[in-house]
Each structure stands twice: as structure tokens, then as C-alpha cells.
Write an enzyme that holds these catalytic residues in place. Structure first.
Site, PDB file in Angstrom:
ATOM      1  N   LYS A  49       5.366   1.514  -3.102  1.00  0.00           N
ATOM      2  CA  LYS A  49       5.277   2.852  -3.705  1.00  0.00           C
ATOM      3  C   LYS A  49       5.557   2.709  -5.192  1.00  0.00           C
ATOM      4  CE  LYS A  49       4.705   7.190  -2.410  1.00  0.00           C
ATOM      5  NZ  LYS A  49       3.944   7.774  -1.302  1.00  0.00           N
ATOM      6  N   GLY A  73      -2.624   7.972  -4.518  1.00  0.00           N
ATOM      7  CA  GLY A  73      -1.970   9.162  -5.079  1.00  0.00           C
ATOM      8  C   GLY A  73      -0.746   9.578  -4.289  1.00  0.00           C
ATOM      9  N   ASP A  74       0.013  10.489  -4.858  1.00  0.00           N
ATOM     10  CA  ASP A  74       1.148  11.152  -4.200  1.00  0.00           C
ATOM     11  C   ASP A  74       1.398  12.404  -5.046  1.00  0.00           C
ATOM     12  OD1 ASP A  74       3.396  10.600  -2.034  1.00  0.00           O
ATOM     13  OD2 ASP A  74       4.460  11.336  -3.783  1.00  0.00           O
ATOM     14  N   LYS A 101       0.866  -1.171   0.000  1.00  0.00           N
ATOM     15  CA  LYS A 101       0.000   0.000   0.000  1.00  0.00           C
ATOM     16  C   LYS A 101       0.898   1.214   0.000  1.00  0.00           C
ATOM     17  CE  LYS A 101      -4.006   1.833   0.110  1.00  0.00           C
ATOM     18  NZ  LYS A 101      -3.582   2.522  -1.137  1.00  0.00           N
TER      19      LYS A 101
END
Ligand code: NDP
Length: 445
Positions: A126, A165-166, A90
């Protein structure tokens, strides 16, 4: 330094040459762990650190896409599944030209401990791309997202790997990614991505969660000194998702935010930043922050300047890694800042952290203070799995509880080793212990 830790850091350096961000993150975590390793010989006997330092999988792929003029571009896509002992991978996707394997590995490594701190069943991962969304049309963003997902979808699944998102990836991009996933798999699997739009499987409060969570964490820190946010002056770097909702919550709770920034410079508004104007410029119109000056005559845009030059009580770095260095820390302290709370991932350099802590300021690392985003992502997964939609108040309450519990864990582990105010130490130990326990429980896999 403990020799086992020193050996593991040396091994990491040998295996990951030139990956400075990743090595910075590993050093910062491992250096905290000596007391636990000294009292738990199984950690070394079962090579737990070596296993934590090596990603379970690292996927790199070509992303070819066509711009509006018919030119073909090639970017690189990444997804690192670092550790899944606590649950499916995650962690967000970052679209920014600076993205490399090093960036994604450092973020995925941090995510392992952050996700562990939430107490929820989520592992660390990630991903992202060196694609630059700035200046791209909506159609170009959609084509890029579709091309990106065309390779990534093989590796995703609600029980396997769940991106969100990031930087550069918000609800619009998640929508395009989800649409392509659905088209390719012929499955409507809500739980495969989080950060979806509300009404399309997304959770209320997800957009606000990281910024709100960082402020809830700051409130808990201030409580330990019988203090509150009321009347405090704050600096918030960035003006993206995390920064906007951090600033909004600060102002809701009676603090005044006097400066914010983007990659072109910063704005200073001595009367307090008007968050609605920032939202309209950055969130809705995707424009540059200097436009703020046009709306507020007393405000000044300072090209290329960081926010840290202004006097404040609390500082919230919410933009990007290593954006607050030793000189910035000295300036903040000299101007009276007593609390630094990381909304971004690893925004404070190790030298700056040392300076802040040695001069008595409270410092909260991102893995604890910005865990609210991933925590609400996990609540989004829970809602999707149970076909429920919780109210704003319900999710916000859960977020507050989770942030208070993370704060408590940091303090408890700090206290246990006589370092109650050392949140970095407490967060690293608390995050590590749960992961190490699961690694041992599952045998050698
Ligand atoms: P956004 O893309 O929404 O915003 C990023 C902001 O930071 C923008 O204002 C951007 O300016 C600014 N910025 C980027 N690079 C620089 C730079 N080199 N110097 C100054 N400003 C810069 O991203 P998010 O708000 O989502 O993420 C911010 C940070 O928070 C990242 O570290 C991310 O990993 C972390 N984080 C995010 C979570 C989330 O839920 N979104 C969860 C946990 C952590 P510009 O507009 O000019 O590019």
C-alpha cells in the site's frame, strides 16, 4: 491467548510504538489464528508470525511540488511492500491529509490477507501521501502526481510492485502517475499500475468492482439465511468510489439505500437515494454532499452526522477506518440492523464488531467483502499481459465467482472450527493459511 501469539503481539508493539492502526489490525488478525497455530507447530518453529509482522520494505520520500500561485509545498510519500510471497506487491495509493506511515502499514498488512483470499497471485502492499487533493486544481493534481511518481518509479514494476487507487486516487490520478512513469522510464508498461482509464489499458468493471463485490458478498451471506436483498433498507456511508457503486448495485438488486455521507455530514432520503445525483455531485463535480438537498425536496442534509442513526436491515460502511464505533453498533442493532458488510478497510472498531457478533448480527470484514477491487485489478493485469480486453459481462461474472469463492472459504474455515457465521475468523484463517504455506515453501528469505 496462545503464548506465541501474545509474544508476537508484544514484539509488534515494541517495534511499532504509536502505530495504533497497524497494531489494531495485527491484533485483529493474530487473535483469530490460535486454532491453526496450535495444530501446526512449524508456524512457531519457523517464526512465520514474526516474518508476517515485519514489512519486507518501507519507503518514505519527500514530494515537492508547486501550486498554481508559484508556492512550493512539501508532502511526504510512502510505499510499504509488506509481503510478496504470493506475488508482486499489490495495493492502492491513498492521498489524504490523515495519511501517515501507520495508516499505510495497517492498510498494507490487511492487503496481504485480502489478496490471499482472492486466490490470485498478488502480494500485499500500500502507499500514499499526506497530500490533500480537496480544493486543488487539475494542474496542481497533475504536478503533485508527477512529483510523487518521480521518486516512486524506482521501486515499481509489473513483477515487483503494482499500485492502484484508494481514497483520493481515481482514474485521473492513475493517468497522471502512469504518464510520468512512462516519461521517466521510456517504457510503455501497462502492467505497472491498475485502475487505468478504460481505453487506456484499464479494465471494465474496475471502477465498480469494490462496491459491486461487497454487495455480491452480502447476497451470499443472506443466502445462508434463505434471504435476499429484495425490499431491504440499507445505509451506505461515504459517497466516493466504493460507496457509489455499492449503493448502485444494492438498488439494482431491489434494495433501498436511504442514507449516504461524506466527511461534512450525511443525507437522508426516505424515498431512496438517487445515485445519478450523487454521482454527478461527487464523482463528476467533486462537490459536497449537501448539494443533494437542492435536487430532492424530501431529502435532508444532517451536518456532521453519521448515517448509522437510521433504521435499516443492512449497513455498509464504505468511507474510512474506525467510522462505526460501539455506540453506532448499538444504535444499528436497536433499530433492527442484522447485517454489516465492510466496503471500506477496517471501518468498524473492535468493540463494535464484538457487539454486532455477540448480538447475532452477521458481520463481513473488509478484507473479504471489499476484495473485489483488488481482484479486478489483478484481472486488469491479466488482460494487459495477454493484450486482451474482456467485456463488462465477462469481468462482472469473474468478480461474482471470486466473491462467492471468498465467501465460501470464510464459511468453510469457520465451519471447520465450529464458527460458521464468524466471517472475521474465517477470513483471517483462510487468508493466513495460503500465505503461511508459501512462506514455508520458500525457505528462510
Ligand atoms: P474515495 O476517495 O473515492 O471516497 C472516500 C469517501 O469517504 C468520500 O465520500 C469521503 O468524503 C468519505 N470520507 C473520507 N473520510 C471520511 C471521514 N473521516 N468521515 C466521513 N466520510 C469520510 O475513496 P474510496 O471509495 O476509494 O475508498 C473508501 C474506502 O474503501 C477506504 O477505506 C479504502 O481503503 C477502501 N477500499 C477502496 C478500494 C477501491 O477500489 N477504491 C478497494 C478496497 C477498499 P469526502 O468527499 O468529504 O472526503
Amino acid at each position: 491467548m496462545n503464548t506465541y501469539i501474545a509474544d508476537c503481539l508484544q514484539l509488534a508493539q515494541k517495534r511499532n510504538p504509536g502505530q495504533d492502526l497497524f497494531l489494531q489490525a495485527t491484533k485483529e488478525v493474530l487473535e483469530s489464528l490460535a486454532p491453526v497455530i496450535n495444530e501446526t507447530p512449524e508456524i512457531q518453529a519457523r517464526s512465520v508470525l514474526e516474518r508476517i509482522l515485519e514489512p519486507e520494505r518501507q519507503i518514505m520520500f519527500r514530494v515537492s511540488w508547486m501550486d498554481d500561485s508559484g508556492n512550493v509545498h512539501v508532502n511526504r510519500g510512502y510505499r510499504v511492500g509488506f509481503n510478496s510471497v504470493l506475488g508482486p506487491y499489490k495495493g492502492g495509493l491513498r492521498f489524504h491529509p490523515s495519511v501517515s506511515l501507520d495508516t499505510i502499514k495497517f492498510l498494507a498488512f490487511e492487503q496481504i490477507f485480502k489478496n490471499s483470499l482472492t486466490g490470485l497471485s498478488i502480494g500485499g502492499g500500500k502507499g500514499g501521501s499526506d497530500f490533500d487533493p480537496k480544493g486543488k486544481s487539475d494542474a496542481e493534481i497533475m504536478r503533485f502526481c508527477q512529483a510523487f511518481m518521480s521518486e516512486l518509479y524506482h521501486f515499481l514494476g509489473a513483477d515487483q510492485d503494482v499500485p492502484a487507487g484508494d481514497i483520493g486516487v481515481g482514474a485521473r490520478e492513475i493517468g497522471y502517475l502512469f504518464g510520468q512513469y512512462k516519461r521517466l522510464t521510456k517504457r510503455f508498461e501497462h502492467g505497472v499500475l491498475t485502475g487505468k482509464q478504460v481505453g487506456l489499458g484499464g479494465s471494465l468493471v474496475r471502477k465498480e468492482a469494490t462496491g459491486f463485490g461487497a454487495v455480491y458478498f452480502a447476497q451470499e451471506m443472506l443466502k445462508t439465511r434463505d434471504d435476499s436483498l429484495e425490499g431491504k433498507t440499507c445505509l451506505v456511508s461515504g459517497s466516493g468510489n466504493v460507496a457509489i457503486y455499492c449503493a448502485k448495485k444494492l438498488q439494482d438488486l431491489g434494495a433501498k439505500v436511504i442514507a449516504m455521507s461524506d466527511s461534512s455530514g450525511s443525507i437522508h432520503d426516505p424515498q431512496g437515494i438517487d445515485i445519478d445525483i450523487i454521482r454527478s455531485i461527487k464523482e463528476i463535480n467533486r462537490a459536497r454532499i449537501d448539494e443533494y438537498e437542492k435536487h430532492r425536496p424530501q431529502a435532508r442534509f444532517l451536518p456532521g452526522e453519521k448515517v448509522w442513526r437510521h433504521a435499516c436491515d443492512l449497513a455498509f460502511p464504505c468511507a474510512t477506518q474506525n467510522e462505526l464505533d460501539l455506540e453506532d453498533a448499538k444504535t444499528l442493532l436497536d433499530n433492527g440492523c442484522q447485517v454489516v458488510v465492510e466496503g471500506a478497510n477496517m471501518p468498524t472498531t473492535p468493540e463494535a464488531v464484538e457487539e454486532l457478533q455477540s448480538r447475532g448480527a452477521l458481520f463481513a470484514p473488509g478484507k473479504a467483502a471489499n476484495a473485489g477491487g483488488v481482484a479486478v485489478s489483478a484481472l486488469e493485469m491479466q488482460q494487459n499481459a495477454s493484450l486482451e480486453n474482456w467485456t463488462f459481462k465477462q469481468v462482472d461474472e469473474r468478480l461474482k465467482q471470486i466473491m462467492a469463492s471468498i465467501h465460501n472459504d470464510c464459511r468453510q474455515y469457520g465451519k471447520k472450527y465450529n464458527r460458521p457465521d464468524d466471517y472475521l475468523f474465517g477470513a483471517n484463517i483462510a487468508g493466513f493459511i495460503r500465505v503461511a504455506h508459501a512462506i514455508n515453501a520458500y525457505g528462510v528469505i
